[in-house]
Write an enzyme that holds these catalytic residues in place. Structure first.
Site, PDB file in Angstrom:
ATOM      1  N   ASN A 127      36.186  51.313  43.971  1.00  0.00           N
ATOM      2  CA  ASN A 127      36.233  52.315  45.054  1.00  0.00           C
ATOM      3  C   ASN A 127      36.209  53.762  44.580  1.00  0.00           C
ATOM      4  OD1 ASN A 127      38.890  52.016  44.144  1.00  0.00           O
ATOM      5  ND2 ASN A 127      39.778  52.304  46.176  1.00  0.00           N
ATOM      6  N   GLU A 131      48.135  49.214  38.793  1.00  0.00           N
ATOM      7  CA  GLU A 131      48.107  50.014  40.026  1.00  0.00           C
ATOM      8  C   GLU A 131      47.393  49.170  41.068  1.00  0.00           C
ATOM      9  OE1 GLU A 131      49.600  52.647  40.757  1.00  0.00           O
ATOM     10  OE2 GLU A 131      50.243  53.278  38.765  1.00  0.00           O
ATOM     11  N   CYS A 172      42.971  53.169  48.062  1.00  0.00           N
ATOM     12  CA  CYS A 172      44.261  52.480  47.918  1.00  0.00           C
ATOM     13  C   CYS A 172      45.349  53.206  48.687  1.00  0.00           C
ATOM     14  CB  CYS A 172      44.635  52.363  46.453  1.00  0.00           C
ATOM     15  SG  CYS A 172      44.613  53.934  45.605  1.00  0.00           S
TER      16      CYS A 172
HETATM   17  P1  NAD Z   1      40.073  43.402  42.280  1.00  0.00           P
HETATM   18  O1  NAD Z   1      41.487  43.081  41.938  1.00  0.00           O
HETATM   19  O2  NAD Z   1      39.243  42.357  42.918  1.00  0.00           O
HETATM   20  O3  NAD Z   1      39.273  43.790  40.926  1.00  0.00           O
HETATM   21  C1  NAD Z   1      39.729  44.823  40.076  1.00  0.00           C
HETATM   22  C2  NAD Z   1      39.164  44.589  38.679  1.00  0.00           C
HETATM   23  O4  NAD Z   1      39.804  43.446  38.096  1.00  0.00           O
HETATM   24  C3  NAD Z   1      37.672  44.305  38.644  1.00  0.00           C
HETATM   25  O5  NAD Z   1      37.112  44.961  37.530  1.00  0.00           O
HETATM   26  C4  NAD Z   1      37.622  42.790  38.469  1.00  0.00           C
HETATM   27  O6  NAD Z   1      36.443  42.320  37.882  1.00  0.00           O
HETATM   28  C5  NAD Z   1      38.809  42.577  37.554  1.00  0.00           C
HETATM   29  N1  NAD Z   1      39.364  41.223  37.535  1.00  0.00           N
HETATM   30  C6  NAD Z   1      39.287  40.258  38.486  1.00  0.00           C
HETATM   31  N2  NAD Z   1      39.948  39.149  38.079  1.00  0.00           N
HETATM   32  C7  NAD Z   1      40.474  39.418  36.852  1.00  0.00           C
HETATM   33  C8  NAD Z   1      41.280  38.687  35.915  1.00  0.00           C
HETATM   34  N3  NAD Z   1      41.686  37.444  36.177  1.00  0.00           N
HETATM   35  N4  NAD Z   1      41.637  39.291  34.767  1.00  0.00           N
HETATM   36  C9  NAD Z   1      41.266  40.563  34.496  1.00  0.00           C
HETATM   37  N5  NAD Z   1      40.479  41.296  35.343  1.00  0.00           N
HETATM   38  C10 NAD Z   1      40.105  40.738  36.498  1.00  0.00           C
HETATM   39  O7  NAD Z   1      40.098  44.752  43.125  1.00  0.00           O
HETATM   40  P2  NAD Z   1      38.885  45.531  43.830  1.00  0.00           P
HETATM   41  O8  NAD Z   1      38.392  44.759  44.998  1.00  0.00           O
HETATM   42  O9  NAD Z   1      37.890  45.951  42.802  1.00  0.00           O
HETATM   43  O10 NAD Z   1      39.617  46.868  44.338  1.00  0.00           O
HETATM   44  C11 NAD Z   1      40.316  46.950  45.543  1.00  0.00           C
HETATM   45  C12 NAD Z   1      41.808  46.860  45.296  1.00  0.00           C
HETATM   46  O11 NAD Z   1      42.197  47.867  44.360  1.00  0.00           O
HETATM   47  C13 NAD Z   1      42.647  47.126  46.527  1.00  0.00           C
HETATM   48  O12 NAD Z   1      43.729  46.225  46.572  1.00  0.00           O
HETATM   49  C14 NAD Z   1      43.141  48.561  46.322  1.00  0.00           C
HETATM   50  O13 NAD Z   1      44.337  48.869  46.998  1.00  0.00           O
HETATM   51  C15 NAD Z   1      43.322  48.585  44.849  1.00  0.00           C
HETATM   52  N6  NAD Z   1      43.307  49.951  44.322  1.00  0.00           N
HETATM   53  C16 NAD Z   1      44.494  50.482  43.877  1.00  0.00           C
HETATM   54  C17 NAD Z   1      44.524  51.782  43.393  1.00  0.00           C
HETATM   55  C18 NAD Z   1      45.807  52.383  42.878  1.00  0.00           C
HETATM   56  O14 NAD Z   1      45.747  53.304  42.071  1.00  0.00           O
HETATM   57  N7  NAD Z   1      46.969  51.893  43.301  1.00  0.00           N
HETATM   58  C19 NAD Z   1      43.345  52.542  43.349  1.00  0.00           C
HETATM   59  C20 NAD Z   1      42.166  51.965  43.820  1.00  0.00           C
HETATM   60  C21 NAD Z   1      42.156  50.665  44.291  1.00  0.00           C
END
Ligand code: NAD
Length: 485
Positions: free
Chosen positions: A158, A255, A289
């Site tokens: 995002n 995060e 987020c």
């Molecule tokens: P996601 O958890 O699906 O993926 C995040 C990353 O993790 C991707 O690069 C993905 O390929 C990787 N991943 C997936 N499975 C994994 C595993 N088993 N081991 C290691 N890596 C793995 O999240 P998303 O859909 O890309 O993003 C949306 C989410 O991110 C929402 O929940 C949002 O709230 C959160 N977010 C949080 C913040 C913050 O700073 N708190 C900022 C932006 C987004």
């Protein structure tokens, strides 16, 4: 690029300073969420061997990079910021096309990316230790901060420039080297980021990029040479990442998601509260987020606030994302759209307003989803507790501010919150009692200064804060030195 991708289009990984061709096995098309016929990139799925090669490059580069002076690392970060600024227009347009971010926000994110590089260039030359009086009167005792080694950065789609950079810039400033595993939904942006690193002359192996999905991320987190993991993404994945890192006893920060809240007190400036609640909930289709997903309004102003909220929402233009006026784009994937529709349907959500796309051919293709305001049955119902990550805002009504605070805190998350009030005493009480890492009064729940600490409480985060000076705590460890004459 409205044509089928070929193997030749598969994005390369970035390892040891050069772009390395990737295997076609498992490669996936990344499609423009506004127009699925437009293939933005064909992204490979990095294998365990790719991860090995990238971690080896980061390990080899670590010795020379940590030995560089702070000013030299600062110069490198300034040059990276310059390289990003030089391609600002292309970066912003590609971001709009790949992740559906409205172009005005995409341009803002590119500027923010350069600011992050420059801020951490400054951190690279600030003091890095303390002098501590020793029990031995003639001894000099002080602390130093050492880099950790090769670190893994795992990022969501995002904020495809800002999030990788708000991890990478402090990691580099303090002498670490990096393997980035960007989201499978923003591979083209990660590739452009690698190109800017090349253009900036960053030493080979200091910053590496391995494309892939969860399997690639999991291989990286488990890699024995990786000394720390900084993860941003969903709560379920973050929890797994934290367990694997803990088993290896390496530092980890996660995060994750939120169910961010606005409280509207009876004395609030209702016009301001409505405008900022609508913007916080709906801009970028609620896919930040820190997006507002709950609003708790004191009963005496419920009707007046909701009338203003409806007008404020109607004033936010829906697409096209390359229009500078656009505020709301499509959802990131068809799966995301289907999931939100399913959750709303399964919970029989009552729509108060919104929920209908304009009757225009533009919205019949792509992942468009009509923004809407729904009524929650209660603070504890599943819809009020689940992060939807879309333009859906739920309303709760409170008898008084104590009641509002109790409902605001009744979630497993604790990322961002805002109270609209003119009562300073109420604001001060809320600032101390709200369970959130980002606490606002009379402001939007979204947006953050890159030089201020960022992160949440409860299920939203673990480990030390990101950004600002707080990043130093994650990317360094303290060495205590005592010198006797
Ligand atoms: P996601 O958890 O699906 O993926 C995040 C990353 O993790 C991707 O690069 C993905 O390929 C990787 N991943 C997936 N499975 C994994 C595993 N088993 N081991 C290691 N890596 C793995 O999240 P998303 O859909 O890309 O993003 C949306 C989410 O991110 C929402 O929940 C949002 O709230 C959160 N977010 C949080 C913040 C913050 O700073 N708190 C900022 C932006 C987004």
């Amino acid at each position: 690029m409205n044509r089928p991708a070929t193997t030749a289009d598969i994005l390369p990984h970035f390892i040891g300073g050069s772009l390395r061709p990737a295997s076609a096995d498992g490669a996936r098309d990344r499609r423009n969420p506004s127009d699925p016929a437009d293939i933005v990139a064909r992204a490979p799925v990095g294998t365990a061997a790719d991860v090995d090669a990238a971690v080896a490059a980061a390990t080899v580069a670590f010795g020379a990079w940590r030995a560089q002076s702070g000013p030299a690392r600062a110069d490198a970060l300034h040059r990276w910021g310059d390289a990003i600024a030089a391609r600002a227009d292309e970066l912003a347009r590609t971001m709009a096309r790949e992740v559906g971010k409205p172009i005005s926000e995409a341009r803002g994110e590119v500027v923010r990316a350069t600011v992050i590089c420059r801020y951490y260039a400054g951190e690279a030359v600030r003091e890095i230790g303390e002098v501590i009086p020793s029990q031995a009167a003639d001894a000099l005792q002080f602390t130093l901060r050492d880099p950790l080694g090769p670190v893994a950065l795992i990022t969501p789609w995002n904020f495809p420039l800002a999030i990788p950079l708000w991890k990478a810039a402090p990691a580099l400033a303090f002498g670490n080297t990096i393997v980035l595993k960007p989201s499978e939904h923003s591979p083209r942006m990660a590739h452009l980021l690698a190109e800017t690193a090349i253009a900036s002359g960053l030493p080979a192996g200091v910053f590496n990029v391995i494309h892939g999905d969860g399997s690639t991320g999991a291989a990286l987190v488990a890699h024995e040479q990786v000394r720390a993991v900084s993860f941003t993404g969903s709560q379920g994945v973050g929890a797994r990442v934290a367990v694997v890192a803990a088993e290896r006893n390496v530092r980890v920060q996660t995060e994750m998601g939120g169910k961010n809240v606005v409280i509207v007190a009876r004395d609030a400036d209702l016009d301001r509260a409505a405008a900022l609640t609508a913007a916080g909930a709906m801009r970028y289709a609620g896919q930040k987020c820190t997006a507002t997903s709950r609003v708790i309004v004191e009963r005496p102003v419920e009707a007046a606030f909701l009338a203003r909220l409806e007008a404020a929402m109607a004033a936010l233009p829906l697409g096209p994302v390359d229009d500078p006026a656009c505020a709301i784009g499509p959802l990131i994937t068809t799966e995301s759209k289907a999931r939100i529709e399913h959750v709303l349907g399964a919970n029989q959500a009552e729509t108060l307003f919104g929920g209908k796309l304009p009757d225009d051919a533009r919205y019949r293709v792509g992942n468009w989803f009509a923004p809407r305001v729904i009524r929650f049955g209660g603070a504890g119902e599943p819809l009020a507790l689940t992060e939807l990550f879309g333009p859906v805002l739920g309303v709760l009504v409170a008898d008084d501010l104590d009641h509002a605070l109790a409902m605001a805190n009744a979630t497993p998350f604790g990322l961002s919150a805002s109270l609209f009030t003119r009562d300073l005493r109420a604001a001060l009480g809320y600032v101390r009692r709200i369970e959130a890492g980002l606490v606002r009064v009379n402001g939007d729940t979204t947006g953050v200064d890159p030089h201020a600490p960022f992160g949440g409480t409860k299920g939203s985060s673990s480990g030390s804060r990101e950004q600002g000076r707080a990043a130093r705590d994650f990317y360094t460890e303290i060495r205590t030195v005592q010198i006797h004459p």
